[in-house]
Design a protein around this motif. Structure first.
Motif, PDB file in Angstrom:
ATOM      1  N   VAL A 115       0.823  -1.203   0.000  1.00  0.00           N
ATOM      2  CA  VAL A 115       0.000   0.000   0.000  1.00  0.00           C
ATOM      3  C   VAL A 115       0.865   1.264   0.000  1.00  0.00           C
ATOM      4  CG1 VAL A 115      -1.691   1.324   1.326  1.00  0.00           C
ATOM      5  CG2 VAL A 115      -1.945  -1.151   1.091  1.00  0.00           C
ATOM      6  N   LEU A 116       1.884   1.292   0.863  1.00  0.00           N
ATOM      7  CA  LEU A 116       2.741   2.477   0.928  1.00  0.00           C
ATOM      8  C   LEU A 116       3.564   2.663  -0.338  1.00  0.00           C
ATOM      9  CD1 LEU A 116       2.947   4.491   3.370  1.00  0.00           C
ATOM     10  CD2 LEU A 116       1.819   2.344   3.885  1.00  0.00           C
ATOM     11  N   GLY A 117       3.748   1.571  -1.098  1.00  0.00           N
ATOM     12  CA  GLY A 117       4.488   1.678  -2.348  1.00  0.00           C
ATOM     13  C   GLY A 117       3.785   2.529  -3.389  1.00  0.00           C
ATOM     14  N   ASN A 118       2.495   2.812  -3.173  1.00  0.00           N
ATOM     15  CA  ASN A 118       1.767   3.681  -4.102  1.00  0.00           C
ATOM     16  C   ASN A 118       2.170   5.143  -3.966  1.00  0.00           C
ATOM     17  OD1 ASN A 118      -0.621   2.125  -5.564  1.00  0.00           O
ATOM     18  ND2 ASN A 118      -0.376   1.234  -3.538  1.00  0.00           N
ATOM     19  N   PHE A 119       2.910   5.448  -2.896  1.00  0.00           N
ATOM     20  CA  PHE A 119       3.389   6.817  -2.708  1.00  0.00           C
ATOM     21  C   PHE A 119       4.753   6.944  -3.370  1.00  0.00           C
ATOM     22  CE2 PHE A 119       5.686   9.919   0.094  1.00  0.00           C
ATOM     23  CZ  PHE A 119       5.022  11.052  -0.370  1.00  0.00           C
ATOM     24  N   ASP A 148      23.695  21.162 -12.752  1.00  0.00           N
ATOM     25  CA  ASP A 148      23.595  21.910 -14.002  1.00  0.00           C
ATOM     26  C   ASP A 148      22.319  21.526 -14.742  1.00  0.00           C
ATOM     27  OD1 ASP A 148      26.074  23.022 -13.476  1.00  0.00           O
ATOM     28  OD2 ASP A 148      27.138  21.412 -14.520  1.00  0.00           O
ATOM     29  N   GLY A 149      21.619  22.518 -15.224  1.00  0.00           N
ATOM     30  CA  GLY A 149      20.435  22.268 -16.039  1.00  0.00           C
ATOM     31  C   GLY A 149      19.212  21.936 -15.217  1.00  0.00           C
ATOM     32  N   ASP A 150      18.117  21.708 -15.914  1.00  0.00           N
ATOM     33  CA  ASP A 150      16.833  21.406 -15.282  1.00  0.00           C
ATOM     34  C   ASP A 150      16.516  19.950 -15.560  1.00  0.00           C
ATOM     35  OD1 ASP A 150      14.396  21.529 -14.063  1.00  0.00           O
ATOM     36  OD2 ASP A 150      13.366  22.533 -15.718  1.00  0.00           O
ATOM     37  N   MET A 151      17.085  19.045 -14.754  1.00  0.00           N
ATOM     38  CA  MET A 151      16.953  17.615 -15.032  1.00  0.00           C
ATOM     39  C   MET A 151      15.744  17.019 -14.336  1.00  0.00           C
ATOM     40  SD  MET A 151      19.959  15.913 -12.692  1.00  0.00           S
ATOM     41  CE  MET A 151      21.207  17.061 -13.237  1.00  0.00           C
ATOM     42  N   ALA A 152      15.224  15.949 -14.919  1.00  0.00           N
ATOM     43  CA  ALA A 152      14.116  15.230 -14.311  1.00  0.00           C
ATOM     44  C   ALA A 152      14.624  14.440 -13.109  1.00  0.00           C
ATOM     45  CB  ALA A 152      13.475  14.291 -15.326  1.00  0.00           C
ATOM     46  N   PRO A 153      13.793  14.268 -12.068  1.00  0.00           N
ATOM     47  CA  PRO A 153      14.239  13.544 -10.876  1.00  0.00           C
ATOM     48  C   PRO A 153      14.123  12.036 -11.053  1.00  0.00           C
ATOM     49  CG  PRO A 153      11.990  14.286 -10.570  1.00  0.00           C
ATOM     50  CD  PRO A 153      12.431  14.824 -11.899  1.00  0.00           C
ATOM     51  N   LEU A 154      14.903  11.305 -10.282  1.00  0.00           N
ATOM     52  CA  LEU A 154      14.754   9.867 -10.185  1.00  0.00           C
ATOM     53  C   LEU A 154      13.672   9.584  -9.144  1.00  0.00           C
ATOM     54  CD1 LEU A 154      15.810   7.043 -10.996  1.00  0.00           C
ATOM     55  CD2 LEU A 154      17.398   7.195  -9.059  1.00  0.00           C
ATOM     56  N   LEU A 155      12.644   8.826  -9.538  1.00  0.00           N
ATOM     57  CA  LEU A 155      11.529   8.526  -8.648  1.00  0.00           C
ATOM     58  C   LEU A 155      11.471   7.027  -8.380  1.00  0.00           C
ATOM     59  CD1 LEU A 155       8.695  10.770 -10.151  1.00  0.00           C
ATOM     60  CD2 LEU A 155      10.204  11.268  -8.219  1.00  0.00           C
ATOM     61  N   PHE A 156      10.958   6.686  -7.202  1.00  0.00           N
ATOM     62  CA  PHE A 156      10.767   5.285  -6.836  1.00  0.00           C
ATOM     63  C   PHE A 156       9.286   5.074  -6.552  1.00  0.00           C
ATOM     64  CE2 PHE A 156      11.093   1.548  -3.989  1.00  0.00           C
ATOM     65  CZ  PHE A 156      11.898   0.745  -4.773  1.00  0.00           C
ATOM     66  N   HIS A 157       8.688   4.102  -7.277  1.00  0.00           N
ATOM     67  CA  HIS A 157       7.239   3.883  -7.162  1.00  0.00           C
ATOM     68  C   HIS A 157       6.950   2.415  -7.381  1.00  0.00           C
ATOM     69  CE1 HIS A 157       3.007   4.104  -8.904  1.00  0.00           C
ATOM     70  NE2 HIS A 157       2.876   4.621  -7.703  1.00  0.00           N
ATOM     71  N   LYS A 158       6.227   1.810  -6.438  1.00  0.00           N
ATOM     72  CA  LYS A 158       5.840   0.407  -6.516  1.00  0.00           C
ATOM     73  C   LYS A 158       7.039  -0.503  -6.771  1.00  0.00           C
ATOM     74  CE  LYS A 158       0.985   0.970  -7.771  1.00  0.00           C
ATOM     75  NZ  LYS A 158      -0.098   0.581  -8.691  1.00  0.00           N
ATOM     76  N   GLY A 159       8.122  -0.224  -6.042  1.00  0.00           N
ATOM     77  CA  GLY A 159       9.275  -1.123  -6.083  1.00  0.00           C
ATOM     78  C   GLY A 159      10.203  -0.962  -7.251  1.00  0.00           C
ATOM     79  N   ARG A 160      10.036   0.086  -8.060  1.00  0.00           N
ATOM     80  CA  ARG A 160      10.939   0.269  -9.194  1.00  0.00           C
ATOM     81  C   ARG A 160      11.181   1.751  -9.448  1.00  0.00           C
ATOM     82  NH1 ARG A 160       5.963  -1.166 -11.434  1.00  0.00           N
ATOM     83  NH2 ARG A 160       5.121   0.321 -12.953  1.00  0.00           N
ATOM     84  N   PHE A 161      12.279   2.018 -10.147  1.00  0.00           N
ATOM     85  CA  PHE A 161      12.619   3.383 -10.507  1.00  0.00           C
ATOM     86  C   PHE A 161      11.746   3.866 -11.659  1.00  0.00           C
ATOM     87  CE2 PHE A 161      16.962   2.126  -8.881  1.00  0.00           C
ATOM     88  CZ  PHE A 161      16.824   2.810  -7.693  1.00  0.00           C
ATOM     89  N   MET A 162      11.473   5.151 -11.678  1.00  0.00           N
ATOM     90  CA  MET A 162      10.712   5.746 -12.761  1.00  0.00           C
ATOM     91  C   MET A 162      11.475   6.948 -13.291  1.00  0.00           C
ATOM     92  SD  MET A 162       6.845   5.661 -11.191  1.00  0.00           S
ATOM     93  CE  MET A 162       6.184   6.286 -12.737  1.00  0.00           C
TER      94      MET A 162
END
Length: 207
Positions: free
Chosen positions: A53-57, A193-207
């Protein structure tokens, strides 16, 4: 002026201001009804379900680093800098500037960060998933082949290519179940440097 003189002066001031200097009777409140929590009142949560359930965050991903220390007992692996992958990081306060992260009580890296008394939070960009995996392992040289320089105040490793960095001094440590809540006072910070996209973690995997 001694304690008695200060007390007398305070009483004279209160009387001149028309404030009462003698306390009235104090109403005694009833004692609370204290009892143990019964087994039938507990709400156990299955750990697997908790994680699901918490992995949805979705969270951001960071690497928390600290500089080498002189060591001490059990510091055989403490010759180099310390670091671990951490997704439980958050800003906490604007005035004073505070951040916090959570670390497991069984972490072998946390004692080295605690000895250093300082740390740097490296906020990872979307292109740094492999770097994060390297810092998530135990027992390896996590900094092998990693490019970094020293954060300006603490000297903690500041990882090249990170989206942002926050250089901190340990401000407080609180208990939180099987984790510790580490609060850091921000001494310096900046972005990559620059406006880079963040590394996200969701439901056990990187996005």
């Amino acid at each position: 002026m001694g304690h008695a003189g200060m007390a007398a002066a305070a009483v004279r001031y209160l009387r001149s201001a028309g404030a009462p200097t003698v306390a009235g009777p104090v109403e005694v409140l009833p004692r609370p009804d204290l009892r143990a929590v019964g087994d039938d009142e507990r709400a156990p949560v299955d750990q697997t379900e908790f994680r699901r359930v918490l992995g949805n965050f979705a969270t951001g991903v960071t690497v928390v680093t600290a500089p080498p220390t002189d060591g001490g007992e059990g510091a055989g692996d403490g010759a180099g800098p310390a670091g671990f992958a951490c997704q439980s990081f958050s800003s906490l306060s604007l005035d004073p500037p505070l951040v916090c992260f959570m670390v497991g009580r069984t972490s072998t890296t946390w004692p080295r960060i605690a000895r250093a008394g300082v740390f740097c939070v490296n906020v990872l960009g979307a292109h740094q998933g492999d770097l994060c995996r390297g810092f998530a392992v135990t027992g390896a040289d996590k900094f092998a082949g990693v490019v970094y320089d020293g954060a300006p105040v603490s000297g903690s490793p500041r990882l090249a290519g990170a989206a942002a960095w926050i250089d901190c001094t340990i401000h407080a440590v609180h208990t939180g179940g099987d984790h510790l809540i580490v609060v850091g006072r921000v001494d310096a910070l900046g972005t990559g440097d620059g406006d880079m996209a963040p590394l996200l973690f969701h439901k056990g995997r990187f996005m």
